[in-house]
Design a protein around this motif. Structure first.
Motif, PDB file in Angstrom:
ATOM      1  N   ARG A 146      57.358  60.231 -24.027  1.00 22.22           N
ATOM      2  CA  ARG A 146      56.792  58.911 -24.299  1.00 22.22           C
ATOM      3  C   ARG A 146      55.629  58.987 -25.279  1.00 22.22           C
ATOM      4  NH1 ARG A 146      55.492  55.868 -19.526  1.00 22.22           N
ATOM      5  NH2 ARG A 146      54.643  54.396 -21.042  1.00 22.22           N
ATOM      6  N   LEU A 147      54.956  60.149 -25.374  1.00 19.67           N
ATOM      7  CA  LEU A 147      53.848  60.300 -26.310  1.00 19.67           C
ATOM      8  C   LEU A 147      54.304  60.695 -27.714  1.00 19.67           C
ATOM      9  CD1 LEU A 147      51.179  62.156 -24.124  1.00 19.67           C
ATOM     10  CD2 LEU A 147      51.103  59.786 -24.917  1.00 19.67           C
ATOM     11  N   LEU A 148      55.539  61.244 -27.826  1.00 15.23           N
ATOM     12  CA  LEU A 148      56.004  61.736 -29.122  1.00 15.23           C
ATOM     13  C   LEU A 148      57.288  61.088 -29.615  1.00 15.23           C
ATOM     14  CD1 LEU A 148      55.357  65.601 -29.060  1.00 15.23           C
ATOM     15  CD2 LEU A 148      54.436  63.956 -30.692  1.00 15.23           C
ATOM     16  N   LYS A 149      58.189  60.748 -28.719  1.00 15.98           N
ATOM     17  CA  LYS A 149      59.525  60.312 -29.113  1.00 15.98           C
ATOM     18  C   LYS A 149      59.783  58.828 -28.881  1.00 15.98           C
ATOM     19  CE  LYS A 149      60.249  64.717 -29.784  1.00 15.98           C
ATOM     20  NZ  LYS A 149      60.335  65.290 -31.151  1.00 15.98           N
ATOM     21  N   ALA A 150      58.994  58.176 -28.053  1.00 12.62           N
ATOM     22  CA  ALA A 150      59.185  56.751 -27.813  1.00 12.62           C
ATOM     23  C   ALA A 150      58.866  55.969 -29.081  1.00 12.62           C
ATOM     24  CB  ALA A 150      58.289  56.295 -26.661  1.00 12.62           C
ATOM     25  N   PRO A 151      59.304  54.719 -29.191  1.00 10.10           N
ATOM     26  CA  PRO A 151      58.973  53.913 -30.373  1.00 10.10           C
ATOM     27  C   PRO A 151      57.467  53.877 -30.614  1.00 10.10           C
ATOM     28  CG  PRO A 151      60.630  52.807 -29.047  1.00 10.10           C
ATOM     29  CD  PRO A 151      60.187  53.995 -28.258  1.00 10.10           C
TER      30      PRO A 151
ATOM     31  N   GLU B 258      55.156  56.367 -12.260  1.00 10.70           N
ATOM     32  CA  GLU B 258      56.468  55.723 -12.238  1.00 10.70           C
ATOM     33  C   GLU B 258      57.390  56.254 -11.137  1.00 10.70           C
ATOM     34  OE1 GLU B 258      57.795  54.381 -16.402  1.00 10.70           O
ATOM     35  OE2 GLU B 258      56.807  56.290 -16.699  1.00 10.70           O
ATOM     36  N   THR B 259      57.356  57.545 -10.907  1.00 17.77           N
ATOM     37  CA  THR B 259      58.226  58.129  -9.891  1.00 17.77           C
ATOM     38  C   THR B 259      57.439  59.130  -9.064  1.00 17.77           C
ATOM     39  OG1 THR B 259      58.921  59.817 -11.478  1.00 17.77           O
ATOM     40  CG2 THR B 259      60.321  57.874 -11.274  1.00 17.77           C
ATOM     41  N   GLN B 260      57.758  59.195  -7.782  1.00 15.86           N
ATOM     42  CA  GLN B 260      57.070  60.124  -6.899  1.00 15.86           C
ATOM     43  C   GLN B 260      57.983  61.254  -6.430  1.00 15.86           C
ATOM     44  OE1 GLN B 260      54.816  58.128  -3.777  1.00 15.86           O
ATOM     45  NE2 GLN B 260      54.944  56.193  -4.893  1.00 15.86           N
ATOM     46  N   ASP B 261      59.283  61.130  -6.684  1.00 15.79           N
ATOM     47  CA  ASP B 261      60.211  62.117  -6.163  1.00 15.79           C
ATOM     48  C   ASP B 261      60.681  63.105  -7.225  1.00 15.79           C
ATOM     49  OD1 ASP B 261      61.506  60.186  -7.571  1.00 15.79           O
ATOM     50  OD2 ASP B 261      63.223  60.015  -6.214  1.00 15.79           O
ATOM     51  N   GLU B 262      60.183  62.998  -8.462  1.00 11.40           N
ATOM     52  CA  GLU B 262      60.606  63.913  -9.512  1.00 11.40           C
ATOM     53  C   GLU B 262      59.803  65.209  -9.452  1.00 11.40           C
ATOM     54  OE1 GLU B 262      60.100  61.644 -13.069  1.00 11.40           O
ATOM     55  OE2 GLU B 262      62.182  61.010 -13.093  1.00 11.40           O
ATOM     56  N   LYS B 263      60.386  66.251  -9.987  1.00 11.42           N
ATOM     57  CA  LYS B 263      59.695  67.533 -10.064  1.00 11.42           C
ATOM     58  C   LYS B 263      58.622  67.469 -11.145  1.00 11.42           C
ATOM     59  CE  LYS B 263      63.790  70.144  -8.636  1.00 11.42           C
ATOM     60  NZ  LYS B 263      64.773  71.197  -9.024  1.00 11.42           N
TER      61      LYS B 263
ATOM     62  N   VAL C  23      58.196  51.978 -21.054  1.00  9.39           N
ATOM     63  CA  VAL C  23      59.239  52.341 -22.014  1.00  9.39           C
ATOM     64  C   VAL C  23      60.544  52.573 -21.269  1.00  9.39           C
ATOM     65  CG1 VAL C  23      57.654  53.381 -23.678  1.00  9.39           C
ATOM     66  CG2 VAL C  23      58.652  54.799 -21.871  1.00  9.39           C
ATOM     67  N   LYS C  24      61.638  52.485 -21.990  1.00 13.39           N
ATOM     68  CA  LYS C  24      62.944  52.775 -21.428  1.00 13.39           C
ATOM     69  C   LYS C  24      63.325  54.193 -21.830  1.00 13.39           C
ATOM     70  CE  LYS C  24      67.711  51.101 -21.192  1.00 13.39           C
ATOM     71  NZ  LYS C  24      68.676  50.073 -21.681  1.00 13.39           N
ATOM     72  N   TYR C  25      63.446  55.065 -20.844  1.00 18.88           N
ATOM     73  CA  TYR C  25      63.739  56.462 -21.117  1.00 18.88           C
ATOM     74  C   TYR C  25      65.238  56.676 -21.364  1.00 18.88           C
ATOM     75  CZ  TYR C  25      59.067  57.426 -19.286  1.00 18.88           C
ATOM     76  OH  TYR C  25      57.714  57.446 -19.082  1.00 18.88           O
ATOM     77  N   PRO C  26      65.576  57.672 -22.156  1.00 18.08           N
ATOM     78  CA  PRO C  26      66.997  58.028 -22.304  1.00 18.08           C
ATOM     79  C   PRO C  26      67.497  58.698 -21.032  1.00 18.08           C
ATOM     80  CG  PRO C  26      65.610  59.588 -23.491  1.00 18.08           C
ATOM     81  CD  PRO C  26      64.702  58.491 -23.002  1.00 18.08           C
TER      82      PRO C  26
END
Length: 389
Positions: free
Chosen positions: A144-149, A128-133, A67-70
Motif C-alpha cells: 500500500r505504500l509503494l504499489k497502491a494508486p 484491518e485484519t487480526q488473524d493474518e501472520k 485501498v483494495k488489495y490484489p
C-alpha cells in the motif's frame, strides 16, 4: 556538449578542480520542537507496546486511506524475490510497536511528530485484519505504500500528520510544513542509502535553514494557491494530492521506499552469511549533479523541486563556475550563450546569503531584455522565498 533539453546549473561558488572527498558525517538532525501538533490538537506522547504476543488492533482505516488489495497470490509478485525474502525475515517487526520503530528508524529529532507518525503507521498496519501472520501484514503495508494508486499513498502520508475533522482529513499550515520537511528528510535518507558518498560529494553546500523555511514557504504560499483553485475550505487531502501530483510527485513514493530500503538493509545484515543477493536499485529523489556544488545542499535542493520545471527534477548540469572558469562577465557569457534553458544561476555573497535566478529561455548576446513571464527570482538563504514575474 549538453542536450538542448537538459536542465543546466550555474554556480558562482563551485570549487576549482574539486577533489572527491567522502565524509562520514551523519544526516542533518531534524528540529526538536517542544510540541508538535497533529491536526488541530497537540500530539500526545506515544505509548509503545510492551511486546506482548500480537499487537492490539488499531483504529479503523479512515475513508480515503482504504485501498483494495490484489488477491493474496498476486500481491507478492509486485516484489522481487530478494524483497520477498526480506519481508519474511523482518516480519516480526509488526509483533510490537517498539520492534516496528526499530525497523523504520525515523529520526528521533522529529520528537513528538516522529512518535506520532510511527504510532499511526503501526496502527494502520495492524488495523484491518487480526488473524493474518506478521509477514502478510508487512507485505500489505509495503504494497500500500509503494504499489497502491498514488492518490491513496499520498492520502496515507497525509493522514499520518492530521486528524479527521467533520468526516474529512484536514491539516493546518504547521502540519503541512512538518509533512513537507519530513518528506525532505525521507528523500535525503533514501538517496544517502542508494548513492552513499556520491551524494555527499556532489552536494557540499550548507543551507541549514532552507529545508525548514522552504517547507514553511510552500505551506504558507504555494499550497494555498492550489486550495483557491479547488475552492476548498482548508488543506484537505484532495488539495495536497492535487498540488503534489503537479509539483512534487515523488511524495507518494518516499515512505514506502524508506520502509523497503530498511527491510533490504536488515535482510542484508542478517543474511550476509547466507549469500543474500543485493537489493534492486531504488529510485532517486534528489536531482543528480554532474559536478560538485559548494552552495547547494541535498535536502535544500529537494525543497526546490516545486519551483523547478519538470525537466530539471532529475539532474542538473553545471555550465559555469566562477572558481573554475573565472570571474569575468565575458567568461560567464561565453559559457551561457548557445545553450537552451532552463538555467539556474546561483549567487553567494561574503555574508553567506544565497539568491538564485531561474530562466526558462536561452541566453542570447544582445542589449535587449531577455527571458519571459516564467522567470523566477529565488531567495535561498537566510529565508526561502520565491518571486515570480
Amino acid at each position: 556538449l549538453l542536450s538542448s533539453s537538459a536542465p543546466q546549473l550555474l554556480s558562482s561558488s563551485a570549487p576549482r578542480n574539486p577533489a572527491p572527498q567522502l565524509t562520514n558525517s551523519s544526516a542533518p538532525q531534524l528540529p526538536n520542537p517542544s510540541t508538535a501538533r497533529m491536526g488541530n490538537k497537540a500530539a500526545k506522547p506515544a505509548a509503545e507496546s510492551s511486546g506482548s504476543p500480537g499487537p492490539a488492533p488499531g483504529p479503523a482505516m479512515p475513508k480515503g486511506v482504504q485501498v483494495k488489495y490484489p488477491p493474496p497470490g498476486v500481491m507478492p509478485m509486485a516484489f522481487t524475490p530478494e524483497e520477498q525474502q526480506g519481508l519474511r525475515r523482518c516480519a516480526e517487526a509488526l509483533s510490537s510497536e517498539s520492534q516496528f520503530n526499530d525497523l523504520l528508524k525515523l529520526d528521533p529529532g522529529l520528537s513528538a511528530t516522529s512518535s506520532g507518525v510511527k504510532k499511526r503507521l503501526f496502527q494502520m498496519a495492524v488495523s484491518e485484519t487480526q488473524d493474518e501472520k506478521p509477514e502478510e501484514r508487512l507485505l500489505k503495508l509495503c504494497w500500500r505504500l509503494l504499489k497502491a494508486p498514488a492518490p491513496s499513498r499520498t492520502a496515507l502520508l497525509f493522514h499520518l500528520f492530521g486528524d479527521i475533522e467533520d468526516g474529512e482529513l484536514m491539516l493546518g499550515r504547521a502540519e503541512v510544513s512538518d509533512l513537507l520537511f519530513f518528506c525532505s528528510w525521507l528523500a535525503l535518507e533514501c538517496d544517502l542509502h542508494s548513492k552513499g558518498g556520491q551524494l555527499e560529494d556532489s552536494y557540499r553546500g550548507s543551507l541549514p535553514s532552507m529545508s525548514r523555511s522552504g517547507a514553511e514557504y510552500l505551506a504558507k504560499i504555494e499550497i494555498p494557491k492550489q486550495r483557491e483553485t479547488l475552492k476548498a475550505n482548508g488543506n484537505t487531502v484532495q488539495v495536497f494530492d492535487s498540488w503534489a501530483k503537479t509539483y512534487m510527485p515523488v511524495v507518494a513514493d518516499l515512505l514506502g521506499t524508506r520502509l523497503l530500503m530498511r527491510v533490504t538493509e536488515e535482510t542484508g545484515r542478517r543474511g550476509q552469511a547466507a549469500g543474500t543477493k543485493a537489493p534492486s536499485p531504488f529510485p532517486s529523489f534528489i536531482p543528480d549533479l554532474n559536478a560538485p556544488s559548494e552552495i547547494l545542499s541535498a535536502q535544500s535542493t529537494f525543497m526546490l523541486l516545486p519551483v523547478l520545471p519538470s525537466a530539471a527534477r532529475g539532474s542538473l548540469k553545471r555550465l559555469f563556475s566562477s572558481r573554475a572558469d573565472g570571474h569575468s562577465f565575458n567568461r560567464l557569457g561565453h559559457h551561457l550563450c548557445g545553450y537552451k534553458g532552463p538555467t539556474l544561476i546561483l549567487f553567494k555573497d561574503d555574508m553567506g546569503r544565497v539568491i538564485g535566478l531561474l530562466n526558462h529561455q536561452p541566453w542570447k548576446d544582445g542589449i535587449n531584455f531577455q527571458s519571459n513571464q516564467d522567470c523566477i527570482l529565488i531567495n535561498f538563504h537566510p529565508r526561502f522565498s520565491v518571486m515570480r514575474c
